[in-house]
Design an enzyme around this catalytic site. Structure first.
Site, PDB file in Angstrom:
ATOM      1  N   ASP A 105       0.849  -1.181   0.000  1.00  0.00           N
ATOM      2  CA  ASP A 105       0.000   0.000   0.000  1.00  0.00           C
ATOM      3  C   ASP A 105       0.897   1.248   0.000  1.00  0.00           C
ATOM      4  OD1 ASP A 105      -2.952   0.990   0.512  1.00  0.00           O
ATOM      5  OD2 ASP A 105      -1.815   1.919   2.140  1.00  0.00           O
ATOM      6  N   HIS A 266      -7.524  -6.649   1.260  1.00  0.00           N
ATOM      7  CA  HIS A 266      -6.433  -5.690   1.105  1.00  0.00           C
ATOM      8  C   HIS A 266      -5.315  -5.886   2.130  1.00  0.00           C
ATOM      9  CE1 HIS A 266      -4.377  -2.004   0.082  1.00  0.00           C
ATOM     10  NE2 HIS A 266      -4.521  -1.540   1.313  1.00  0.00           N
TER      11      HIS A 266
END
Length: 289
Positions: A105, A266
């Protein structure tokens, strides 16, 4: 968490970086994303130690227990270039001039900047659930703007601080069972700290300004990733849905690109740690002597 690991607060010229480290063998750095801390790696790091690596997990500048300078008008104090410099300095303080690197990320954005700015320091890089910021911005669609609206909200001055700090527990949602209780507690303490929230927002403000500029300069100069790059993405997230094959995009930035999706949401380090650790260990172990 992190049984057998040590912790240290590394004092740098303009930042104090909290770091966890443990194991013996070739050094590997793991960089977390937003809004996590280094604790997100608590299930992955021990598996990499078992595979024979020395593992270092820092809190990024301003996140968790790390602190940086006050925000600047041009957001340079929280740029990926500044944060990448922190990582290099921390590793040198631990005795490592060259190391393998993984970033997830926003940590992936730091990893990209680090490998472009300090190519001699990185043997291999794994980029997880991320693309270069300029690649995102050049592909803005209605779907992107709808799903990733927080990028542009976070970039606004002052307003997001007031909104988030009014009720951080409602804004930042997490599950202690899936995250692990200690990881959750550490993360929750961080997200309740207005100083941390401000720094995390500065990360995004830098992304749309000075970080974008740095990437554009790299493209104009033909600067590319020189080391092997492993691209991983969560199949239950939206990266592939929005952009198609991430490998095709990353091949515009690096010569040696390989990778695959992982069946996870995620926060892959928490949700699929065994598969992630195996993928990273196999890739990093392939480094020639």
């Amino acid at each position: 968490m992190f049984e057998g690991f040590e912790t240290r607060l590394v004092q740098l010229d303009e930042a104090a970086i909290f770091v966890r480290y443990g194991g013996e063998g070739p050094p590997v750095v793991l960089l977390h994303g937003h809004p996590r801390t280094s604790a997100t790696w608590h299930r992955v790091a021990p598996l990499l130690v078992q595979r024979g690596f020395s593992v270092v997990c820092p809190d990024l500048r301003g996140y968790g227990r790390s602190r940086g300078p006050a925000p600047m008008d041009d957001h340079a104090a929280h740029s990926k270039r500044a944060v990448a410099g922190d990582v290099v300095a921390v590793m040198r303080s631990l005795g490592h001039d060259r190391f393998a690197l993984a970033g997830h990320d926003r940590g992936g954005s730091v990893a990209l900047r680090l490998v472009l700015d300090h190519p001699d320091a990185i043997s291999r890089v794994a980029l997880i659930d991320c693309l270069p910021i300029t690649e995102h911005l050049s592909r803005i669609t209605t779907e992107f703007a709808t799903q990733w609206w927080h990028w542009f909200f976070f970039a606004q001055p002052d307003i997001p601080e007031r909104v988030i700090n009014a009720d951080p527990d409602s804004w930042y949602r997490g599950d202690p069972q899936s995250m692990g209780q200690e990881n959750y507690d550490e993360w929750r303490e961080a997200t309740r700290n207005p100083e941390v929230v401000r720094a995390m927002l500065e990360d995004y403000r830098a992304g749309l300004t000075i970080d974008k500029q740095h990437e554009q300069e790299d493209r104009a100069a033909g600067t590319r990733i020189r080391c092997p790059a492993l691209i991983l993405w969560s199949l239950q997230d939206d990266l592939e849905d929005l952009y198609g094959d991430p490998l095709q995009i990353w091949r515009q930035w690096a010569e040696d690109v390989r990778g695959h999706g992982i069946d996870s949401g995620h926060h892959v380090a928490e949700q699929a740690p065994e598969e992630l650790a195996s993928s990273l260990a196999d890739f990093f172990a392939d480094e020639p002597e």
